[in-house]
Design a protein around this motif. Structure first.
Motif, PDB file in Angstrom:
ATOM      1  N   ALA A   1       0.836  -1.203   0.000  1.00 38.24           N
ATOM      2  CA  ALA A   1       0.000   0.000   0.000  1.00 38.24           C
ATOM      3  C   ALA A   1       0.873   1.256   0.000  1.00 38.24           C
ATOM      4  O   ALA A   1       0.581   2.227  -0.709  1.00 38.24           O
ATOM      5  CB  ALA A   1      -0.915  -0.004   1.217  1.00 38.24           C
ATOM      6  N   ALA A   2       1.934   1.244   0.787  1.00 39.69           N
ATOM      7  CA  ALA A   2       2.818   2.403   0.861  1.00 39.69           C
ATOM      8  C   ALA A   2       3.533   2.638  -0.466  1.00 39.69           C
ATOM      9  O   ALA A   2       3.706   3.789  -0.897  1.00 39.69           O
ATOM     10  CB  ALA A   2       3.834   2.210   1.983  1.00 39.69           C
ATOM     11  N   GLU A   3       3.950   1.562  -1.117  1.00 34.88           N
ATOM     12  CA  GLU A   3       4.649   1.689  -2.396  1.00 34.88           C
ATOM     13  C   GLU A   3       3.742   2.299  -3.469  1.00 34.88           C
ATOM     14  O   GLU A   3       4.174   3.131  -4.281  1.00 34.88           O
ATOM     15  CB  GLU A   3       5.141   0.315  -2.853  1.00 34.88           C
ATOM     16  N   LEU A   4       2.470   1.902  -3.477  1.00 36.53           N
ATOM     17  CA  LEU A   4       1.543   2.350  -4.511  1.00 36.53           C
ATOM     18  C   LEU A   4       0.863   3.677  -4.177  1.00 36.53           C
ATOM     19  O   LEU A   4       0.351   4.354  -5.070  1.00 36.53           O
ATOM     20  CB  LEU A   4       0.470   1.284  -4.741  1.00 36.53           C
ATOM     21  N   ALA A   5       0.856   4.058  -2.900  1.00 36.17           N
ATOM     22  CA  ALA A   5       0.072   5.205  -2.447  1.00 36.17           C
ATOM     23  C   ALA A   5       0.327   6.502  -3.222  1.00 36.17           C
ATOM     24  O   ALA A   5      -0.636   7.214  -3.537  1.00 36.17           O
ATOM     25  CB  ALA A   5       0.285   5.430  -0.946  1.00 36.17           C
ATOM     26  N   PRO A   6       1.575   6.864  -3.546  1.00 34.89           N
ATOM     27  CA  PRO A   6       1.775   8.114  -4.287  1.00 34.89           C
ATOM     28  C   PRO A   6       1.135   8.131  -5.670  1.00 34.89           C
ATOM     29  O   PRO A   6       0.971   9.202  -6.269  1.00 34.89           O
ATOM     30  CB  PRO A   6       3.310   8.216  -4.381  1.00 34.89           C
ATOM     31  N   GLN A   7       0.765   6.956  -6.190  1.00 28.27           N
ATOM     32  CA  GLN A   7       0.132   6.878  -7.509  1.00 28.27           C
ATOM     33  C   GLN A   7      -1.392   6.958  -7.432  1.00 28.27           C
ATOM     34  O   GLN A   7      -2.059   6.999  -8.467  1.00 28.27           O
ATOM     35  CB  GLN A   7       0.500   5.553  -8.187  1.00 28.27           C
ATOM     36  N   LEU A   8      -1.945   6.977  -6.215  1.00 27.32           N
ATOM     37  CA  LEU A   8      -3.389   6.849  -6.044  1.00 27.32           C
ATOM     38  C   LEU A   8      -4.081   8.197  -5.935  1.00 27.32           C
ATOM     39  O   LEU A   8      -3.519   9.168  -5.435  1.00 27.32           O
ATOM     40  CB  LEU A   8      -3.702   6.011  -4.798  1.00 27.32           C
TER      41      LEU A   8
ATOM     42  N   ALA B   1      -9.211   5.636  -5.276  1.00 28.06           N
ATOM     43  CA  ALA B   1      -7.945   5.049  -4.822  1.00 28.06           C
ATOM     44  C   ALA B   1      -8.096   3.551  -4.569  1.00 28.06           C
ATOM     45  O   ALA B   1      -7.173   2.774  -4.825  1.00 28.06           O
ATOM     46  CB  ALA B   1      -7.465   5.760  -3.564  1.00 28.06           C
ATOM     47  N   SER B   2      -9.254   3.143  -4.069  1.00 31.68           N
ATOM     48  CA  SER B   2      -9.494   1.719  -3.827  1.00 31.68           C
ATOM     49  C   SER B   2      -9.418   0.935  -5.131  1.00 31.68           C
ATOM     50  O   SER B   2      -8.725  -0.090  -5.218  1.00 31.68           O
ATOM     51  CB  SER B   2     -10.862   1.518  -3.175  1.00 31.68           C
ATOM     52  N   PHE B   3     -10.125   1.430  -6.152  1.00 30.94           N
ATOM     53  CA  PHE B   3     -10.069   0.752  -7.449  1.00 30.94           C
ATOM     54  C   PHE B   3      -8.641   0.716  -7.976  1.00 30.94           C
ATOM     55  O   PHE B   3      -8.167  -0.336  -8.442  1.00 30.94           O
ATOM     56  CB  PHE B   3     -10.969   1.462  -8.461  1.00 30.94           C
ATOM     57  N   GLU B   4      -7.933   1.838  -7.902  1.00 31.01           N
ATOM     58  CA  GLU B   4      -6.577   1.901  -8.436  1.00 31.01           C
ATOM     59  C   GLU B   4      -5.649   0.921  -7.720  1.00 31.01           C
ATOM     60  O   GLU B   4      -4.827   0.250  -8.357  1.00 31.01           O
ATOM     61  CB  GLU B   4      -6.041   3.328  -8.309  1.00 31.01           C
ATOM     62  N   PHE B   5      -5.797   0.817  -6.399  1.00 28.50           N
ATOM     63  CA  PHE B   5      -4.945  -0.129  -5.664  1.00 28.50           C
ATOM     64  C   PHE B   5      -5.222  -1.559  -6.097  1.00 28.50           C
ATOM     65  O   PHE B   5      -4.297  -2.322  -6.393  1.00 28.50           O
ATOM     66  CB  PHE B   5      -5.162  -0.004  -4.156  1.00 28.50           C
ATOM     67  N   PHE B   6      -6.488  -1.948  -6.134  1.00 30.88           N
ATOM     68  CA  PHE B   6      -6.820  -3.323  -6.496  1.00 30.88           C
ATOM     69  C   PHE B   6      -6.347  -3.649  -7.915  1.00 30.88           C
ATOM     70  O   PHE B   6      -5.854  -4.753  -8.170  1.00 30.88           O
ATOM     71  CB  PHE B   6      -8.328  -3.558  -6.371  1.00 30.88           C
TER      72      PHE B   6
END
Length: 290
Positions: A196-203, A210-215
């Motif tokens: 989650a931390a790695e992807l967070a700046p892209q969300l 952001a939920s959709f983007e993470f999944f």
């Protein structure tokens, strides 16, 4: 984000966050354990120096009913640490804490931590640590030996990623951990938090988007290097079938998220909230109770 959908997400994050009273009670027990540890015999063993709260309680990512309190017990080496097996130190901690009121104490199944379980459901996971010759600390490796990690580097990484993100990373991570728990805890907490931390700046700053983007991103790859740079790829513990199952879960959750976002775009907030409840599960609030 639509007002009612936003209210549902905010209520969800509130419901899964440990109460102030629970946190205070847990931290009081940590202090009592630290006091008790000063009674531990030091003849031939490392000397207890200090303690620090780590993990989800330190990062504000703990969730009700699923998060233990991780506590690092720092020891000062008195002999070359390689001579002393880690299990000996774990056993010494267990024996020292054997009389802690209203709790049971055991060396955890992988012989990496000492766990104190209290009757009200709070658990403390106590990790003995010995300062390494270089950066980082030596922790039990589960096989009577030692491995190295750097909790300071870990915490610095999570703080940097939170600052670099448009969302509140601890809040968003709590939601993902509840989602993971709903599906049987398919991945380890530290692995999920690091992903989650790695992807967070892209969300997106909108928690629903952001939920959709993470999944969607996680369905493509769940490989993530240890932020402390000592454990390698944090996904290595997963068998091929387990990895495929989790990536399929992410893909399915991304699909459900699209349905929720379409409902939002069409102004159907009730349908949207119900769709998000299907993604995250209870205790995501139902439309009727907003």
């Amino acid at each position: 984000m639509d007002a009612r959908v936003g209210a549902a997400f905010n209520r969800f994050y509130e419901l899964i966050t440990p109460s102030k009273q629970q946190v205070e009670r847990a931290l009081e027990r940590v202090e009592k354990v630290a006091t008790k540890m000063r009674e531990m015999p030091s003849v031939g063993s490392p000397i207890f120096v200090q303690h620090r709260v780590m993990g989800s309680y330190a990062r504000r990512t703990a969730i009700r009913g699923h998060s233990d309190v991780d506590v690092m017990l720092e020891f000062e080496r008195v002999t070359p640490i390689e001579i002393l097996g880690s299990h000996t130190l774990l056993t010494g901690i267990r024996e020292t804490l054997g009389q802690v009121e209203d709790s049971t104490v055991q060396v955890y199944e992988f012989q990496e931590v000492v766990r104190l379980e209290y009757s009200d459901g709070i658990s403390l996971d106590l990790l003995p640590a010995v300062k390494g010759d270089r950066k980082g600390y030596l922790f039990p490796d589960g096989s009577d030996g030692w491995r190295i990690t750097d909790p300071c580097a870990q915490e610095d990484y999570f703080k940097r990623q939170d600052i670099a993100s448009e969302i509140c990373l601890p809040k968003f991570t709590r939601g993902l951990k509840q989602w993971n728990a709903k599906h049987g805890g398919m991945v380890r907490s530290y692995h999920l938090e690091s992903l989650a931390a790695e992807l967070a700046p892209q969300l997106n700053s909108d928690y629903s988007i952001a939920s959709f983007e993470f999944f969607e991103l996680a369905s493509r790859s769940i490989n993530i290097a240890d932020p402390a740079r000592h454990q390698g790829d944090l996904s290595e513990y997963l068998a091929k079938s387990e990895r495929a199952a989790f990536e399929s879960l992410c893909k399915a959750s991304a699909g459900k998220s699209i349905s929720a976002l379409i409902a939002q775009s069409e102004g159907e907030q009730g349908r949207a909230v119900r769709a998000w409840a299907d993604v995250y599960g209870r205790p995501f609030p139902e439309w009727e109770y907003l």
